[in-house]
Design an enzyme around this catalytic site. Sequence first.
Site, PDB file in Angstrom:
ATOM      1  N   HIS A 192      -0.088  14.407  71.078  1.00 24.78           N
ATOM      2  CA  HIS A 192      -0.026  15.267  72.083  1.00 24.78           C
ATOM      3  C   HIS A 192      -1.330  16.091  72.033  1.00 24.78           C
ATOM      4  O   HIS A 192      -1.306  17.264  72.402  1.00 24.78           O
ATOM      5  CB  HIS A 192       0.995  16.334  71.510  1.00 24.78           C
ATOM      6  CG  HIS A 192       1.777  17.002  72.846  1.00 24.78           C
ATOM      7  ND1 HIS A 192       1.118  17.846  73.424  1.00 24.78           N
ATOM      8  CD2 HIS A 192       3.066  16.757  73.343  1.00 24.78           C
ATOM      9  CE1 HIS A 192       2.130  18.433  74.307  1.00 24.78           C
ATOM     10  NE2 HIS A 192       3.074  17.660  74.465  1.00 24.78           N
ATOM     11  N   GLU A 218       0.354  10.835  77.132  1.00 27.42           N
ATOM     12  CA  GLU A 218       1.176  10.394  75.806  1.00 27.42           C
ATOM     13  C   GLU A 218       1.450   9.113  75.991  1.00 27.42           C
ATOM     14  O   GLU A 218       2.475   8.939  76.831  1.00 27.42           O
ATOM     15  CB  GLU A 218       2.168  11.405  75.237  1.00 27.42           C
ATOM     16  CG  GLU A 218       1.765  12.707  75.197  1.00 27.42           C
ATOM     17  CD  GLU A 218       3.168  13.606  75.141  1.00 27.42           C
ATOM     18  OE1 GLU A 218       3.709  14.045  74.013  1.00 27.42           O
ATOM     19  OE2 GLU A 218       3.452  14.401  76.239  1.00 27.42           O
ATOM     20  N   HIS A 231      10.526  16.037  70.805  1.00 22.63           N
ATOM     21  CA  HIS A 231       9.350  15.783  69.995  1.00 22.63           C
ATOM     22  C   HIS A 231      10.130  15.937  68.560  1.00 22.63           C
ATOM     23  O   HIS A 231       9.062  16.425  67.540  1.00 22.63           O
ATOM     24  CB  HIS A 231       8.191  16.854  69.922  1.00 22.63           C
ATOM     25  CG  HIS A 231       7.342  16.391  71.382  1.00 22.63           C
ATOM     26  ND1 HIS A 231       7.366  15.244  71.909  1.00 22.63           N
ATOM     27  CD2 HIS A 231       6.720  17.289  71.925  1.00 22.63           C
ATOM     28  CE1 HIS A 231       6.551  15.353  73.024  1.00 22.63           C
ATOM     29  NE2 HIS A 231       6.335  16.624  73.392  1.00 22.63           N
TER      30      HIS A 231
END
Length: 378
Positions: A203, A341, A129
């Site tokens: 998220h 996601e 991420h």
Amino acid sequence: MMMRKTMIAAALLAGTAASPALAADARRSDFGTLPDGRHVPAVTLTNAKGVSATVIALGAALQSLKMPDRAGKVADVQVGYDTLEGYATKPEFFGATVGRVANRVAKGRFTIDGRQYSTPVNNGPNSLHGGTKGFDKVLWQVVDTKNGPAASVTLRYVSPDGDMGYPGTLTTTATYSLDEQNQLTIAYTATTDKPTYVNISNHAYWNLAGPGAGAMGHVVTIPADRYTPTDASSIPLGRHARVAGTVFDFRRPTAVEDRVRDARDQQIVFGRGYDHNWVIGDRVTTDQHMMARVVEPVSGRGFELWSNQPGLQFYSGNFFDGTVAGKNGQLYRMGDAIVMEPQVFPDAMNQPGFPSIRLDPGQTYRNTMTYKLFVQKK
């Protein structure tokens, strides 16, 4: 009061258009102050159907989403924190915008035009991420709010050249909008001044049952006949596998709990549950298509998720271990929430057979996802 709750639930079920007098609105407030003195604004979007979404500027994150169940009882269906302190000290990606590159990058290494780059490793041997200080950990600027048929807030972050090892100055916007058809849309755009890689997603942790309940009873449908299997560190192997006859087959509505702990499948062991990418398509599209449908059968709350992305990372909250105290002091445990996601496949920059996440000057990156909220009748 009971009549009002029933009316709200009926409106959510119907999903009918609101009159101009019932237009959705956006209201700004102060969510708190960071240790360095910077204020973190929050914007709450509200419609006439009893739905509200609160977005905070730290991480451009969805902090709360409240919606009624079939009896009209309103609950917050987002797992996270009540106050800024948790988001600032132990963010856990709750509701956050994740990037520049969402998901995992093998060994934090990649190449652009023959030049090698690296981004910080923060998930075993890999980068996750965006690295140690991805988009979830920076303060975005609120640049616009709007009322009307769709209330919205737009945030912006300018990631400098070399940020977390990525080349190019990347200007990113995140726009959250809520309309009177109970559609929550999150639209990301990005432009760059040098060739770079971009794969931004959201998220949000969903628990449609509401606080205090687990999410493993959620019934999930994913219209995909393939997924991308991974190695033990959750990096895709570079190929597709058929879902037919496996625990990854969600083409028919299936409760998460039915197969999430099936240790006979090595992939489930690797991820400690579901933490995999489903192949919805082979490229980013102009129009949206359905990525998933999720229903919590007791409350009736549900959503359809639509996006223009080819992949869907479905994560079943496998790493909650009871040490994070969230909203109302709840200790979050394994399976207390799920994440959906929409994105291009993980580690795409290192996988020549995957859709590209390269962004060049003059191009605009777009990921637009819409949660079509509903309440299912018995």
